[in-house]
Design an enzyme around this catalytic site. Structure first.
Site, PDB file in Angstrom:
ATOM      1  N   GLY A  51      44.608  62.269  47.510  1.00 36.59           N
ATOM      2  CA  GLY A  51      45.631  61.819  48.440  1.00 36.59           C
ATOM      3  C   GLY A  51      45.894  60.335  48.269  1.00 36.59           C
ATOM      4  O   GLY A  51      45.103  59.627  47.644  1.00 36.59           O
ATOM      5  N   CYS A  78      38.499  63.183  44.384  1.00 43.01           N
ATOM      6  CA  CYS A  78      39.177  61.900  44.563  1.00 43.01           C
ATOM      7  C   CYS A  78      39.163  61.486  46.037  1.00 43.01           C
ATOM      8  O   CYS A  78      38.104  61.168  46.569  1.00 43.01           O
ATOM      9  CB  CYS A  78      40.590  61.955  43.988  1.00 43.01           C
ATOM     10  SG  CYS A  78      41.353  60.329  43.764  1.00 43.01           S
ATOM     11  N   TYR A  79      40.313  61.511  46.731  1.00 45.58           N
ATOM     12  CA  TYR A  79      40.322  61.188  48.156  1.00 45.58           C
ATOM     13  C   TYR A  79      39.350  62.089  48.915  1.00 45.58           C
ATOM     14  O   TYR A  79      38.658  61.651  49.838  1.00 45.58           O
ATOM     15  CB  TYR A  79      41.737  61.355  48.714  1.00 45.58           C
ATOM     16  CG  TYR A  79      41.884  61.009  50.179  1.00 45.58           C
ATOM     17  CD1 TYR A  79      42.175  59.706  50.586  1.00 45.58           C
ATOM     18  CD2 TYR A  79      41.731  61.994  51.157  1.00 45.58           C
ATOM     19  CE1 TYR A  79      42.308  59.386  51.931  1.00 45.58           C
ATOM     20  CE2 TYR A  79      41.861  61.682  52.506  1.00 45.58           C
ATOM     21  CZ  TYR A  79      42.149  60.380  52.890  1.00 45.58           C
ATOM     22  OH  TYR A  79      42.277  60.076  54.227  1.00 45.58           O
ATOM     23  N   HIS A 166      39.513  63.700  38.648  1.00 43.77           N
ATOM     24  CA  HIS A 166      40.286  64.929  38.856  1.00 43.77           C
ATOM     25  C   HIS A 166      39.913  65.982  37.801  1.00 43.77           C
ATOM     26  O   HIS A 166      40.439  65.962  36.693  1.00 43.77           O
ATOM     27  CB  HIS A 166      41.786  64.635  38.764  1.00 43.77           C
ATOM     28  CG  HIS A 166      42.320  63.852  39.912  1.00 43.77           C
ATOM     29  ND1 HIS A 166      42.791  64.431  41.065  1.00 43.77           N
ATOM     30  CD2 HIS A 166      42.453  62.505  40.090  1.00 43.77           C
ATOM     31  CE1 HIS A 166      43.202  63.505  41.907  1.00 43.77           C
ATOM     32  NE2 HIS A 166      42.999  62.315  41.338  1.00 43.77           N
ATOM     33  N   GLU A 168      40.841  68.992  37.791  1.00 42.14           N
ATOM     34  CA  GLU A 168      41.903  69.995  37.695  1.00 42.14           C
ATOM     35  C   GLU A 168      42.939  69.679  36.626  1.00 42.14           C
ATOM     36  O   GLU A 168      43.670  70.573  36.180  1.00 42.14           O
ATOM     37  CB  GLU A 168      42.606  70.161  39.051  1.00 42.14           C
ATOM     38  CG  GLU A 168      43.492  69.010  39.489  1.00 42.14           C
ATOM     39  CD  GLU A 168      42.752  67.905  40.235  1.00 42.14           C
ATOM     40  OE1 GLU A 168      43.401  67.161  40.976  1.00 42.14           O
ATOM     41  OE2 GLU A 168      41.520  67.793  40.059  1.00 42.14           O
ATOM     42  N   ASP A 224      62.696  82.495  36.668  1.00 44.45           N
ATOM     43  CA  ASP A 224      62.256  82.424  38.058  1.00 44.45           C
ATOM     44  C   ASP A 224      63.072  83.346  38.965  1.00 44.45           C
ATOM     45  O   ASP A 224      62.512  84.143  39.719  1.00 44.45           O
ATOM     46  CB  ASP A 224      62.332  80.986  38.565  1.00 44.45           C
ATOM     47  CG  ASP A 224      61.573  80.016  37.676  1.00 44.45           C
ATOM     48  OD1 ASP A 224      60.606  80.458  37.026  1.00 44.45           O
ATOM     49  OD2 ASP A 224      61.963  78.841  37.611  1.00 44.45           O
ATOM     50  N   LYS A 366      55.158  77.892  36.135  1.00 44.12           N
ATOM     51  CA  LYS A 366      56.014  78.676  35.253  1.00 44.12           C
ATOM     52  C   LYS A 366      55.249  79.769  34.505  1.00 44.12           C
ATOM     53  O   LYS A 366      55.711  80.911  34.425  1.00 44.12           O
ATOM     54  CB  LYS A 366      56.704  77.747  34.251  1.00 44.12           C
ATOM     55  CG  LYS A 366      57.636  78.455  33.267  1.00 44.12           C
ATOM     56  CD  LYS A 366      58.879  78.997  33.948  1.00 44.12           C
ATOM     57  CE  LYS A 366      59.819  77.877  34.324  1.00 44.12           C
ATOM     58  NZ  LYS A 366      61.099  78.384  34.866  1.00 44.12           N
TER      59      LYS A 366
END
Length: 510
Positions: A51, A78-79, A166, A168, A224, A366
């Protein structure tokens, strides 16, 4: 299920994506979710996201101490890692040296579940100005960097883990191993969730939500909206009407291709309406050059056309759109900054004449949408189709949009896609297209002087469309494309290749 509590970082949905890749169901909820709601959800684990705030500031988003006493494994990122330290009695301060980007990290405790399969020294992605100066009592430091003494810390007895970096993002070399270790081993999940589960659950949820209501689907023919249309078709059948707006900003022959797939002679049992609105869109866009203004105009015209079609078929309760997560985060919803408005998210007008807008793909990336399409049995040529923005060629034409310019970029783009596919390199690319710059330059053709437009070619490597690298298209392919465009497309005398990644650029031009 793994619960992700969102504190407003840019990478939050990537966490959910990585958890799903470990075949564990995951949901993202705001950090304000109550303890009672969390208990009712009974997650196997909780992840606290990054964040933009400082945890020690008075107005910072926070979490109650009781969250860490629920006997549910928690990973702070992180945050989230700073918040865990702050709430549990550690110290978080402004860092003497901020860290951004790729950073070398040293693992201090190889016995940690998070790092047992990770190299002693590895590369991670940092993005912080604050740091953890002291961990809470009962916690041990498990990783550090040159400038960050607490890159990771944990209390295994309480199943509390934290990383300042991070895991991720793809730039963290072994981040997937770390997240998998937390999700599968610490949280003790089975790893049995698959995309067919998402499809089944979504169809059921749509059927319950819509009931006997009538539905209008905004069908562009892209991946999509096509997946969204087939999901709705399976859920409510002929209660669904798909409206395809041919705004004159499509790729070459695309309008006819969409009609052949979804129309009466196509693959699906749909109510299909094709609206020729080309002149209407060109008139609205005349003289408009500012990118956000073009997006807003196109977005509003889409809605107005849908409203008009809805009135023809009677009362319509729901509008369905193929919005996906990169659209949402770039449009600046929640705590994220506005990067660009998407016609079906930030580009919506204030007044929309429907009871509710339904976006079944809103939390998918996607490649996840493509996976859902395959589960639905949509033909591979449509599932693997090149992404095409809702505003169409309007945002691949720099400056004002005219019918002449649309024709130029349609022809150039068709040549580019044809040659890339013929060379066999298209399947390795995330997206590739031609755009028309607003630059004219002097050239020579035959024995005469020309003063014509420059076409820019773009090709990127990406899986999630949040970050991307410029692709290295073989030079013989580029030269063949350039020669064909200059020779076959009237009004073009120069072809450029865009070598910029995302960030700092976006994938589209506007």
């Amino acid at each position: 299920m793994i619960l992700v509590l969102d504190f407003g970082g840019q990478y939050n949905q990537l966490i959910a994506r990585r958890v799903r890749e470990a075949h564990v169901y995951c949901e993202v909820h705001p950090s304000s979710l109550t303890l009672d709601a969390i208990k009712d959800m009974a997650p196997k684990g909780i992840i606290l996201t990054g964040g933009p705030q400082s945890v020690y500031k008075q107005d910072a988003q926070t979490a109650p101490k009781e969250l860490f006493e629920l006997d549910i494994p928690i990973l702070g990122i992180c945050y989230g890692s700073q918040l865990m330290a702050h709430v549990l009695g550690g110290k978080v301060e402004t860092a003497p040296v901020s860290e951004y980007g790729r950073t070398d990290v040293t693992i201090e405790d190889r016995s940690s579940i998070l790092f047992k399969n990770v190299s002693p020294k590895t590369v991670v992605w940092m993005s912080h100005t604050d740091y953890i100066a002291a961990v809470p009592e009962g916690f041990t430091v498990t990783a550090k960097t040159e400038n960050c003494p607490v890159a990771a810390y944990e209390n295994p007895a309480k199943k509390l883990y934290a990383t300042q970096f991070h895991p991720e993002v793809l730039h963290t070399a072994e981040g997937t191993k770390m997240l998998d270790a937390f999700v599968r081993e610490v949280c003790e999940t089975a790893g049995s969730w698959r995309m067919d589960s998402f499809v089944e659950q979504t169809v059921t949820a749509l059927r319950e939500k819509i009931g006997s209501g009538k539905v209008l689907c905004a069908l562009s023919g892209g991946v999509d909206s096509s997946v969204a249309a087939v999901l709705l078709s399976k859920a409510v059948g002929r209660q669904l009407t798909c409206v395809f707006v041919d705004h004159g900003l499509l790729r070459k022959n695309e309008g006819d291709e969409v009609a052949s797939v979804f129309g009466e002679s196509g693959h699906y049992d749909l109510n299909f309406i094709r609206v020729d609105a080309k002149e209407r869109f060109y008139a609205k866009l005349k003289g408009v050059t500012e990118p956000e203004a073009k997006r807003k105009i196109i977005g509003e015209e889409f809605i107005r056309v849908f409203e008009a079609e809805a009135k023809k078929i009677g009362a319509v309760d729901f509008l369905v759109q193929g919005t996906i997560y990169p659209d949402v985060i770039e449009s600046g919803l929640g705590a994220s900054a506005v990067i660009k408005s998407h016609h079906n998210v930030g580009g919506l007008p204030d007044y929309v004449d429907f009871k509710e807008i339904v976006e079944p793909l809103r939390l998918l990336f996607k490649d996840e949408v493509r996976a859902a399409g395959r589960e639905l049995g949509i033909p591979e040529y449509l599932v693997a189709r090149q992404p095409f923005p809702g505003p169409g060629l309007g945002i691949r034409i720099i400056g004002d949009v005219t019918e002449e310019k649309v024709k130029i970029v349609q022809e150039a783009d068709a040549i580019y896609r044809e040659e890339v596919d013929a060379a066999g390199v298209g399947k390795t690319l995330g997206q590739y297209f031609a755009a028309l710059t607003n630059m004219k330059s002097v050239g020579v053709m035959g024995d005469g002087r020309t003063y014509d437009y420059a076409i820019a070619l773009r090709a990127v490597m990406t899986s999630d469309f949040m970050t991307a690298e410029a692709a290295e298209i073989p030079w013989p392919v580029l030269t063949k494309v350039a020669n064909r465009i200059v020779n076959e497309v009237k009004g073009v005398n120069r072809v450029l290749y865009d070598c910029t990644g995302k960030p700092p650029a976006t994938i589209e031009f506007e």
